[in-house]
Design a protein around this motif. Sequence first.
Motif, PDB file in Angstrom:
ATOM      1  N   MET A   1       0.823  -1.210   0.000  1.00  0.00           N
ATOM      2  CA  MET A   1       0.000   0.000   0.000  1.00  0.00           C
ATOM      3  C   MET A   1       0.858   1.261   0.000  1.00  0.00           C
ATOM      4  N   GLN A   2       2.057   1.179   0.583  1.00  0.00           N
ATOM      5  CA  GLN A   2       2.943   2.344   0.600  1.00  0.00           C
ATOM      6  C   GLN A   2       3.481   2.684  -0.785  1.00  0.00           C
ATOM      7  N   GLU A   3       3.458   1.707  -1.704  1.00  0.00           N
ATOM      8  CA  GLU A   3       3.953   1.955  -3.059  1.00  0.00           C
ATOM      9  C   GLU A   3       2.914   2.599  -3.962  1.00  0.00           C
ATOM     10  N   ILE A   4       1.646   2.534  -3.559  1.00  0.00           N
ATOM     11  CA  ILE A   4       0.576   3.021  -4.446  1.00  0.00           C
ATOM     12  C   ILE A   4       0.696   4.518  -4.729  1.00  0.00           C
ATOM     13  N   PRO A   5       0.956   5.376  -3.732  1.00  0.00           N
ATOM     14  CA  PRO A   5       1.041   6.825  -4.042  1.00  0.00           C
ATOM     15  C   PRO A   5       2.140   7.168  -5.051  1.00  0.00           C
ATOM     16  N   LYS A   6       3.172   6.336  -5.167  1.00  0.00           N
ATOM     17  CA  LYS A   6       4.274   6.616  -6.094  1.00  0.00           C
ATOM     18  C   LYS A   6       4.040   6.016  -7.472  1.00  0.00           C
ATOM     19  N   ALA A   7       2.901   5.325  -7.659  1.00  0.00           N
ATOM     20  CA  ALA A   7       2.642   4.630  -8.918  1.00  0.00           C
ATOM     21  C   ALA A   7       2.171   5.591  -9.999  1.00  0.00           C
ATOM     22  N   ASP A   8       2.160   5.101 -11.265  1.00  0.00           N
ATOM     23  CA  ASP A   8       1.722   5.919 -12.400  1.00  0.00           C
ATOM     24  C   ASP A   8       0.254   5.692 -12.727  1.00  0.00           C
ATOM     25  N   VAL A   9      -0.202   4.431 -12.585  1.00  0.00           N
ATOM     26  CA  VAL A   9      -1.565   4.141 -12.982  1.00  0.00           C
ATOM     27  C   VAL A   9      -2.055   2.893 -12.260  1.00  0.00           C
ATOM     28  N   VAL A  10      -3.393   2.829 -12.079  1.00  0.00           N
ATOM     29  CA  VAL A  10      -4.037   1.640 -11.535  1.00  0.00           C
ATOM     30  C   VAL A  10      -4.988   1.109 -12.600  1.00  0.00           C
ATOM     31  N   ILE A  11      -4.735  -0.094 -13.078  1.00  0.00           N
ATOM     32  CA  ILE A  11      -5.586  -0.721 -14.088  1.00  0.00           C
ATOM     33  C   ILE A  11      -6.623  -1.547 -13.341  1.00  0.00           C
ATOM     34  N   THR A  12      -7.917  -1.290 -13.599  1.00  0.00           N
ATOM     35  CA  THR A  12      -8.983  -1.941 -12.838  1.00  0.00           C
ATOM     36  C   THR A  12      -9.856  -2.809 -13.729  1.00  0.00           C
ATOM     37  N   ASN A  13     -10.745  -3.564 -13.024  1.00  0.00           N
ATOM     38  CA  ASN A  13     -11.631  -4.511 -13.705  1.00  0.00           C
ATOM     39  C   ASN A  13     -13.002  -3.982 -14.123  1.00  0.00           C
ATOM     40  N   PRO A  14     -13.708  -3.181 -13.433  1.00  0.00           N
ATOM     41  CA  PRO A  14     -13.344  -2.191 -12.414  1.00  0.00           C
ATOM     42  C   PRO A  14     -13.632  -2.603 -10.966  1.00  0.00           C
ATOM     43  N   THR A  15     -14.417  -3.647 -10.715  1.00  0.00           N
ATOM     44  CA  THR A  15     -14.827  -3.924  -9.333  1.00  0.00           C
ATOM     45  C   THR A  15     -14.004  -5.002  -8.658  1.00  0.00           C
ATOM     46  N   HIS A  16     -13.493  -5.978  -9.404  1.00  0.00           N
ATOM     47  CA  HIS A  16     -12.851  -7.148  -8.800  1.00  0.00           C
ATOM     48  C   HIS A  16     -11.328  -7.058  -8.758  1.00  0.00           C
ATOM     49  N   PHE A  17     -10.703  -6.514  -9.776  1.00  0.00           N
ATOM     50  CA  PHE A  17      -9.239  -6.522  -9.869  1.00  0.00           C
ATOM     51  C   PHE A  17      -8.690  -5.110  -9.908  1.00  0.00           C
ATOM     52  N   ALA A  18      -7.465  -4.982  -9.347  1.00  0.00           N
ATOM     53  CA  ALA A  18      -6.752  -3.706  -9.413  1.00  0.00           C
ATOM     54  C   ALA A  18      -5.258  -4.004  -9.499  1.00  0.00           C
ATOM     55  N   ILE A  19      -4.611  -3.501 -10.564  1.00  0.00           N
ATOM     56  CA  ILE A  19      -3.185  -3.716 -10.795  1.00  0.00           C
ATOM     57  C   ILE A  19      -2.499  -2.356 -10.815  1.00  0.00           C
ATOM     58  N   VAL A  20      -1.513  -2.173  -9.931  1.00  0.00           N
ATOM     59  CA  VAL A  20      -0.820  -0.892  -9.807  1.00  0.00           C
ATOM     60  C   VAL A  20       0.490  -0.966 -10.585  1.00  0.00           C
ATOM     61  N   ILE A  21       0.671  -0.029 -11.532  1.00  0.00           N
ATOM     62  CA  ILE A  21       1.823  -0.032 -12.426  1.00  0.00           C
ATOM     63  C   ILE A  21       2.683   1.210 -12.163  1.00  0.00           C
ATOM     64  N   GLN A  22       3.993   1.005 -12.135  1.00  0.00           N
ATOM     65  CA  GLN A  22       4.935   2.110 -12.005  1.00  0.00           C
ATOM     66  C   GLN A  22       6.028   1.939 -13.053  1.00  0.00           C
ATOM     67  N   TYR A  23       6.376   3.058 -13.701  1.00  0.00           N
ATOM     68  CA  TYR A  23       7.398   2.988 -14.740  1.00  0.00           C
ATOM     69  C   TYR A  23       8.480   4.011 -14.438  1.00  0.00           C
ATOM     70  N   ASP A  24       9.671   3.499 -14.132  1.00  0.00           N
ATOM     71  CA  ASP A  24      10.839   4.350 -13.876  1.00  0.00           C
ATOM     72  C   ASP A  24      11.776   4.178 -15.064  1.00  0.00           C
TER      73      ASP A  24
END
Length: 362
Positions: free
Chosen positions: A264-287
Motif C-alpha cells: 500500500m505504501q507503493e501506491i502513491p508513487k505509482a503511475d496508474v491503476v488498471i482496474t476490472n473495475p470492481t474485482h481486480f486492481a493492478i498498480v503499475i509504475q514505470y521508472d
Amino acid sequence: MNLLKLNLQLFAGEKTEKATPKKRQEARKKGQAAKSQDINTAAVLLSVFLYMLFAGNSLKKGIFDLFSHSFQQDSLLMDLTENNVQVLLVATLKAMALYLGPILLVALLAGVAANYAQVGIIFSSEAIQPKFEKINPISGFKRIFSLRAIIELIKSILKIGFVGAVTFSVLWTKMDQILALSQKPVGAAFALIGGLTVDMGLYASGALLFLALLDFLYQKYDYEKNIRMSKQDIKDEYKSAEGDPLIKSKIKQRQREMAMRRMMQEIPKADVVITNPTHFAIVIQYDEANRDAPVVVAKGVDFVAQKIKMIAKEHDVTMVENRPLARALYSQTEIGDSIPEEFFKAVAEILAYVYRIKNKVE
C-alpha cells in the motif's frame, strides 16, 4: 460429558501408535535397538566349529607336533635353567598363537558381523553412562520379579533343555564309538574325541541359532512395543518439529499484514491503476531511468482491490478500466515483476494516456 472427556484423554495417552522415524532415531541415540545376544553367541560358536571342521586336520597335526616337540626336548627338561625355560615358553606360546589365532579371529569377525546385521553401527555415550537407579535395591527387586525377568528365565530353561537334548542325541548316536575309546590308540582316541566335539558343537550351535532367531523376533516385538507412542505424543512431536499451528498461522498473518502495508505504501508513487473495475486492481509504475519495462508494484482482488483504489484516489493516482488486461496481469504477474512483453503495447498506450492527462492538468 466429563466422563466421556476423561475417557478420551485416557485413550489419547495410550501407547497404541507405531513409533515415528524421529522417535526411532532418538532411541538409537540412546543405544536402544532390537537385538538378541543369543544370535551373537550362536554365530560365534557356529563359525568357530565350522572353522575347526574344515581346518581340523591341520589343527590336529599342529597340536601333535607341539606336544611331540615339547616332550622331545630331553636336554631342556633334564637341565632346566632360566634361559631354557624362557626358550621353551616362547616357542610354545608362538605355536599356540599360530593355531589359536585364526580361531580367535574367526570368532571376532563372526561376532562383529552378527551384531552389525542386527543393529548396524550404533555409538551411544548415554548407554555406557552410570545409572544410579540400577543399584537401587527396590528397583532391582522389581526387575527380578518383573514379567521380563520371568520370560528371560523361561528362555534360559528352554535354551538349556533344547541345546542339551540336541547335544545328548549326538552323543547317543556315537555311543558305540565312545565305549570303544579304551581300546583305541591315543592318536585315534584324540581324533575321535575331537571329531565328536566338533559335531556336538555344530549341532548345538545350529540349535542355539534357531532359538536365537526366535528370540530376535521376540526382542523386535518387545522393542516395537516399548517405543510405541500415544496420539498425543505424535501431536507433540509434530508441534515441536513443525511448530505450533496456531503460532505458525499468526506468523503468516503477520507476514501478510507487513507485505500488505509495504504494498500500500507503493501506491502513491505509482503511475496508474488498471482496474476490472470492481474485482481486480493492478498498480503499475514505470521508472524509465532505472527499469526497461513497467513494474507491478501492487495488485489485489475484491476487498484488496477496493482498498487499492481508495488509496489511489486519495493520492490522485490515475485509474484506467481495462477488464481483460487487469485479469491477465493479475494472473500472470507477481508483485515486483516487470510487465511481460505481450502486454507492452497495451500498457504503453495506457501510460501514454496517463501522461497526456497529467500534462494537460499541469
